[in-house]
Design a protein around this motif. Structure first.
Motif, mmCIF file in Angstrom:
data_model
loop_
_atom_site.group_PDB
_atom_site.id
_atom_site.type_symbol
_atom_site.label_atom_id
_atom_site.label_comp_id
_atom_site.label_asym_id
_atom_site.label_seq_id
_atom_site.Cartn_x
_atom_site.Cartn_y
_atom_site.Cartn_z
ATOM 1 N N VAL A 38 0.873 -1.171 0.000
ATOM 2 C CA VAL A 38 0.000 0.000 0.000
ATOM 3 C C VAL A 38 0.911 1.221 0.000
ATOM 4 O O VAL A 38 1.888 1.270 0.747
ATOM 5 C CB VAL A 38 -0.923 0.013 1.239
ATOM 6 C CG1 VAL A 38 -1.619 1.364 1.375
ATOM 7 C CG2 VAL A 38 -1.947 -1.109 1.156
ATOM 8 N N ILE A 39 0.602 2.187 -0.861
ATOM 9 C CA ILE A 39 1.414 3.406 -0.948
ATOM 10 C C ILE A 39 0.860 4.470 0.008
ATOM 11 O O ILE A 39 -0.334 4.774 -0.016
ATOM 12 C CB ILE A 39 1.445 3.946 -2.396
ATOM 13 C CG1 ILE A 39 2.095 2.919 -3.337
ATOM 14 C CG2 ILE A 39 2.186 5.277 -2.456
ATOM 15 C CD1 ILE A 39 2.084 3.323 -4.795
ATOM 16 N N VAL A 40 1.747 5.012 0.830
ATOM 17 C CA VAL A 40 1.384 6.054 1.802
ATOM 18 C C VAL A 40 1.956 7.392 1.323
ATOM 19 O O VAL A 40 3.138 7.488 0.990
ATOM 20 C CB VAL A 40 1.930 5.705 3.208
ATOM 21 C CG1 VAL A 40 1.516 6.783 4.217
ATOM 22 C CG2 VAL A 40 1.418 4.332 3.654
ATOM 23 N N HIS A 41 1.117 8.425 1.333
ATOM 24 C CA HIS A 41 1.480 9.716 0.735
ATOM 25 C C HIS A 41 2.443 10.534 1.587
ATOM 26 O O HIS A 41 2.556 10.338 2.788
ATOM 27 C CB HIS A 41 0.222 10.579 0.547
ATOM 28 C CG HIS A 41 -0.958 9.831 0.029
ATOM 29 N ND1 HIS A 41 -1.843 9.174 0.850
ATOM 30 C CD2 HIS A 41 -1.396 9.615 -1.234
ATOM 31 C CE1 HIS A 41 -2.783 8.598 0.115
ATOM 32 N NE2 HIS A 41 -2.533 8.843 -1.145
ATOM 33 N N GLY A 42 3.042 11.513 0.921
ATOM 34 C CA GLY A 42 3.736 12.586 1.625
ATOM 35 C C GLY A 42 2.728 13.633 2.064
ATOM 36 O O GLY A 42 1.520 13.373 2.118
ATOM 37 N N SER A 43 3.197 14.850 2.374
ATOM 38 C CA SER A 43 2.317 15.865 2.979
ATOM 39 C C SER A 43 1.406 16.576 1.977
ATOM 40 O O SER A 43 0.422 17.194 2.371
ATOM 41 C CB SER A 43 3.169 16.906 3.704
ATOM 42 O OG SER A 43 4.020 17.570 2.799
ATOM 43 N N GLU A 49 -1.045 7.276 -6.680
ATOM 44 C CA GLU A 49 0.280 7.376 -7.326
ATOM 45 C C GLU A 49 0.402 6.324 -8.427
ATOM 46 O O GLU A 49 1.116 5.327 -8.271
ATOM 47 C CB GLU A 49 1.376 7.157 -6.277
ATOM 48 C CG GLU A 49 1.258 8.064 -5.073
ATOM 49 C CD GLU A 49 2.255 9.201 -5.106
ATOM 50 O OE1 GLU A 49 2.890 9.390 -6.156
ATOM 51 O OE2 GLU A 49 2.388 9.888 -4.088
ATOM 52 N N MET A 50 -0.276 6.560 -9.542
ATOM 53 C CA MET A 50 -0.405 5.507 -10.561
ATOM 54 C C MET A 50 0.906 5.188 -11.277
ATOM 55 O O MET A 50 1.186 4.019 -11.559
ATOM 56 C CB MET A 50 -1.475 5.891 -11.578
ATOM 57 C CG MET A 50 -2.886 5.838 -11.017
ATOM 58 S SD MET A 50 -3.344 4.234 -10.302
ATOM 59 C CE MET A 50 -3.457 3.225 -11.772
ATOM 60 N N GLU A 51 1.718 6.187 -11.566
ATOM 61 C CA GLU A 51 2.967 5.895 -12.296
ATOM 62 C C GLU A 51 3.912 5.051 -11.451
ATOM 63 O O GLU A 51 4.508 4.093 -11.934
ATOM 64 C CB GLU A 51 3.643 7.203 -12.743
ATOM 65 C CG GLU A 51 2.882 7.950 -13.829
ATOM 66 C CD GLU A 51 2.415 7.045 -14.966
ATOM 67 O OE1 GLU A 51 3.271 6.327 -15.541
ATOM 68 O OE2 GLU A 51 1.202 7.023 -15.256
ATOM 69 N N PHE A 52 4.034 5.425 -10.185
ATOM 70 C CA PHE A 52 4.878 4.658 -9.270
ATOM 71 C C PHE A 52 4.310 3.244 -9.099
ATOM 72 O O PHE A 52 5.051 2.254 -9.113
ATOM 73 C CB PHE A 52 4.939 5.381 -7.921
ATOM 74 C CG PHE A 52 5.887 4.748 -6.936
ATOM 75 C CD1 PHE A 52 7.259 4.857 -7.089
ATOM 76 C CD2 PHE A 52 5.399 4.049 -5.843
ATOM 77 C CE1 PHE A 52 8.142 4.276 -6.177
ATOM 78 C CE2 PHE A 52 6.263 3.468 -4.922
ATOM 79 C CZ PHE A 52 7.640 3.583 -5.095
ATOM 80 N N ALA A 53 2.983 3.157 -8.976
ATOM 81 C CA ALA A 53 2.325 1.853 -8.804
ATOM 82 C C ALA A 53 2.557 0.943 -10.010
ATOM 83 O O ALA A 53 2.823 -0.258 -9.859
ATOM 84 C CB ALA A 53 0.830 2.056 -8.566
ATOM 85 N N LEU A 64 -1.916 -1.298 -3.845
ATOM 86 C CA LEU A 64 -3.125 -0.506 -3.622
ATOM 87 C C LEU A 64 -2.660 0.930 -3.401
ATOM 88 O O LEU A 64 -1.870 1.210 -2.498
ATOM 89 C CB LEU A 64 -3.917 -0.992 -2.406
ATOM 90 C CG LEU A 64 -5.351 -0.422 -2.268
ATOM 91 C CD1 LEU A 64 -6.155 -1.249 -1.252
ATOM 92 C CD2 LEU A 64 -5.404 1.028 -1.859
ATOM 93 N N THR A 65 -3.113 1.821 -4.271
ATOM 94 C CA THR A 65 -2.788 3.243 -4.132
ATOM 95 C C THR A 65 -4.098 4.013 -4.118
ATOM 96 O O THR A 65 -5.009 3.713 -4.895
ATOM 97 C CB THR A 65 -1.844 3.724 -5.259
ATOM 98 O OG1 THR A 65 -1.607 5.136 -5.091
ATOM 99 C CG2 THR A 65 -2.399 3.468 -6.649
ATOM 100 N N TYR A 66 -4.224 4.976 -3.215
ATOM 101 C CA TYR A 66 -5.513 5.657 -3.061
ATOM 102 C C TYR A 66 -5.334 7.168 -3.016
ATOM 103 O O TYR A 66 -4.251 7.677 -2.705
ATOM 104 C CB TYR A 66 -6.246 5.165 -1.803
ATOM 105 C CG TYR A 66 -5.482 5.301 -0.506
ATOM 106 C CD1 TYR A 66 -5.681 6.389 0.334
ATOM 107 C CD2 TYR A 66 -4.562 4.330 -0.106
ATOM 108 C CE1 TYR A 66 -4.990 6.522 1.539
ATOM 109 C CE2 TYR A 66 -3.861 4.448 1.088
ATOM 110 C CZ TYR A 66 -4.078 5.536 1.909
ATOM 111 O OH TYR A 66 -3.391 5.663 3.084
ATOM 112 N N ASP A 67 -6.425 7.877 -3.358
ATOM 113 C CA ASP A 67 -6.431 9.335 -3.222
ATOM 114 C C ASP A 67 -6.393 9.666 -1.733
ATOM 115 O O ASP A 67 -7.167 9.104 -0.943
ATOM 116 C CB ASP A 67 -7.705 9.932 -3.831
ATOM 117 C CG ASP A 67 -7.809 9.708 -5.342
ATOM 118 O OD1 ASP A 67 -6.790 9.347 -5.963
ATOM 119 O OD2 ASP A 67 -8.917 9.892 -5.886
#
Length: 279
Positions: A38-43, A49-53, A64-67
């Motif tokens: 699961v991708i956790v955002h910065g500030s 984060e679709m490109e990274f995913a 799993l990447t989410y807004d």
């Protein structure tokens, strides 16, 4: 549910609940999954984060990447610097860690192989969020942290105010000078500091930190020193330092840190599965 497919992976949209708010994201599932994150955002107010995913999914890592809360299609309120608020108080960091944990629980239900190890991968501010989530959710089995602090939130702000966005900061300042300010400067914000080391001390999972030596958001060498202390206490923590990079260690045109993290995640997932099989 929107569903799409490429040669390497499928993408499906997903919604999940966290503390009464509906968050929206995407799950990328490779043809053969070796690990899941699961991708956790910065500030910043970041959408998924679709490109990274996609980069990870092409390597066999389900994502799993989410807004972020209050951004894009996700409900709730975004709290952060771009709307003029302090976004690293304890309340907000705990809230965001709950979102990450809820994402992990949702992701587990979608994974075909229930033994697939799930980890958290995050950037910057995630250095405070990931340890909190991992200390509360035993399903989180590894973590990768790009340019993430091990110092407290107040210490990070002192350092950031001192560097003041000056990209040539390290040409004119010494390490001891920076540490002095990080330790002793007066605080512009008054709130209870979050210290990620409190959560990190409770964890038995492996972690990888990726740092840029020219970072002016976090004092990297101080963070490395703190990681070394935790390693000496038996923690399975590793780091890699990139001498030419600053705070950005994960964007599309920078390949080495991401490549290293992918190989590390694959190896750790293999080790975790071997350990489970031997029980």
């Amino acid at each position: 549910m929107v569903f799409s497919q490429s040669a390497d992976f499928t993408i499906q949209d997903v919604k999940f609940e966290s503390l009464g708010v509906t968050l929206t994201g995407s799950i990328l599932t490779p043809k053969k999954t070796v690990a899941a994150v699961v991708i956790v955002h910065g500030s910043d107010p970041v959408k998924r984060e679709m490109e990274f995913a996609k980069r990870l999914a092409k390597e066999g890592i389900a994502v799993l990447t989410y807004d972020k809360r209050g951004v894009g299609e996700s409900g709730g309120v975004y709290v952060g610097p771009s709307v003029g608020t302090n976004n690293i108080d304890t309340t907000n960091l705990n809230l965001l860690s709950h979102d990450a944990s809820a994402a992990v629980n949702t992701f587990r239900a979608y994974l075909k192989d229930k033994k697939t190890p799930i980890g958290l991968v995050g950037f910057s501010q995630a250095g405070w969020i990931i340890p909190i989530a991992a200390s509360k959710n035993p399903q989180i089995e590894f973590m990768v942290l790009f340019s993430c602090p091990t110092i407290t939130t107040l210490e990070q702000l002192r350092f950031q105010f001192y560097t003041n966005g000056n990209i040539k900061f390290w040409e004119n300042h010494t390490e001891s000078d920076a540490r002095e300010h990080t330790k002793n400067d007066s605080d512009r914000y008054q709130f209870v500091a979050t210290d990620p080391k409190i959560s990190l001390k409770t964890l038995s999972i492996p972690g990888l930190w990726l740092f840029g030596e020219k970072d002016i958001q976090i004092p990297v060498k101080l963070c490395i020193e703190q990681l070394n202390t935790l390693k000496a206490q038996g923690k399975s923590f590793e780091y890699t330092l990139f001498s030419a990079l600053g705070h950005d260690t994960s964007s599309g045109n920078i390949t080495a840190p991401i490549d290293i993290s992918i190989q590390w995640m694959k190896q750790k997932a293999l080790n975790i599965n071997k350990h489970k099989a031997s029980k």
